[in-house]
Structure formats: structure tokens, C-alpha cells
Design a protein around this motif. Structure first.
Motif: not given
Length: 146
Positions: A33-34, A56-58, A76-77, A91-92
Motif C-alpha cells: 500500500y505504498d 517506500p512505505g514512509q 507515517l507508514r 486510495r491511500y
């Protein structure tokens, strides 16, 4: 709290230099879920948030309330873009790590077709943003940088 943003940027720069500008494809694999590589700016008339993917992811966030003198920053992640109460999907999705205070969760979703998101002043945006701080919701709108 701005230290997080600068620390993340410095760490990424150092890693890039050590890798000679090359990133191993296995290490560069994005989480499921990037978050978007395009920064997001949103909020409402009484608050604003800026989200910038740093790895990625952060994502680094800056949350500002105009009536207060300072802004808060943090990391946040990327997480599954859903919220149980009320049941919503976006979406995110982003969240602070467990044990971080205040606990924060963010969800961004496109506006419904034909019904753009509107802030308190009636300005229309293509995306809605929900921010939960220790379970307290903030509703707003926004868009990604071009």
C-alpha cells in the motif's frame, strides 16, 4: 518534530551516496500500500496537512492549525487504506507507528464522480482526506502536486 523530516532526508541522501546512486531492485520493492510519489496538500479552513513520500512505505507529514503558532511533523507508514469506524475505504492509508503519541491515521480517497469534495468555504477539490488524531476525526479535501 521537524527533526524527523530532516533526518529522513539526510538518511536517504546518505544511502544514495553509499549506493553510488544505484538502488538494488529487491530493496526498492514498494510495500503493498505504498503512498503516491506526488506530494499531497489538503485540509480544511481550520487545519492543513502536507504529505511527502520519502521512501517506500514512509511518508513525512506536516500538520498545521492556523490558530496555533506551530506545526507538527512526523513520520507515517503506508497501511491498508481502510477505517473500521466508520467503515470507509480509500486510495491511500497512512498511520503512525504503535506507541507514538499522538496516534495518527490518514486516509485519502478520490471524490465521488460528480460530487467533488468541498471545504468549509465551498472550494472544490478532487480528493477527500480524513485524519484521525487519537481517534478524533478531521475531515478535509485536497490534491496532489503537479
Amino acid at each position: 518534530m521537524r527533526v524527523y523530516r530532516y533526518l529522513a532526508m539526510a538518511l536517504l541522501s546518505a544511502c544514495s551516496l553509499l549506493a553510488g546512486g544505484r538502488v538494488d531492485p529487491v530493496a526498492a520493492k514498494a510495500p503493498r500500500y505504498d503512498f503516491s510519489i506526488r506530494p499531497f496538500q489538503g485540509g480544511n479552513t481550520d487545519w492543513s496537512i502536507r504529505l511527502v513520500r520519502v521512501a517506500p512505505g514512509q511518508v513525512v507529514y506536516t500538520l498545521h492549525f492556523p490558530r496555533r503558532a506551530s506545526a507538527s511533523d512526523g513520520l507515517l507508514r503506508s497501511v491498508e487504506p481502510s477505517i473500521d469506524e466508520p467503515p470507509l475505504k480509500g486510495r491511500y492509508g497512512l498511520a503512525s507507528d504503535d506507541g507514538i503519541s499522538p496516534a495518527m491515521k490518514v486516509m485519502i480517497a478520490p471524490s465521488a464522480t460528480g460530487t467533488p469534495c468541498q471545504d468549509n468555504e465551498g472550494t472544490r477539490y478532487p480528493h477527500a482526506v480524513l485524519v484521525f488524531i487519537d481517534g478524533h476525526p478531521l475531515y478535509g479535501c485536497g490534491d496532489y502536486d503537479d
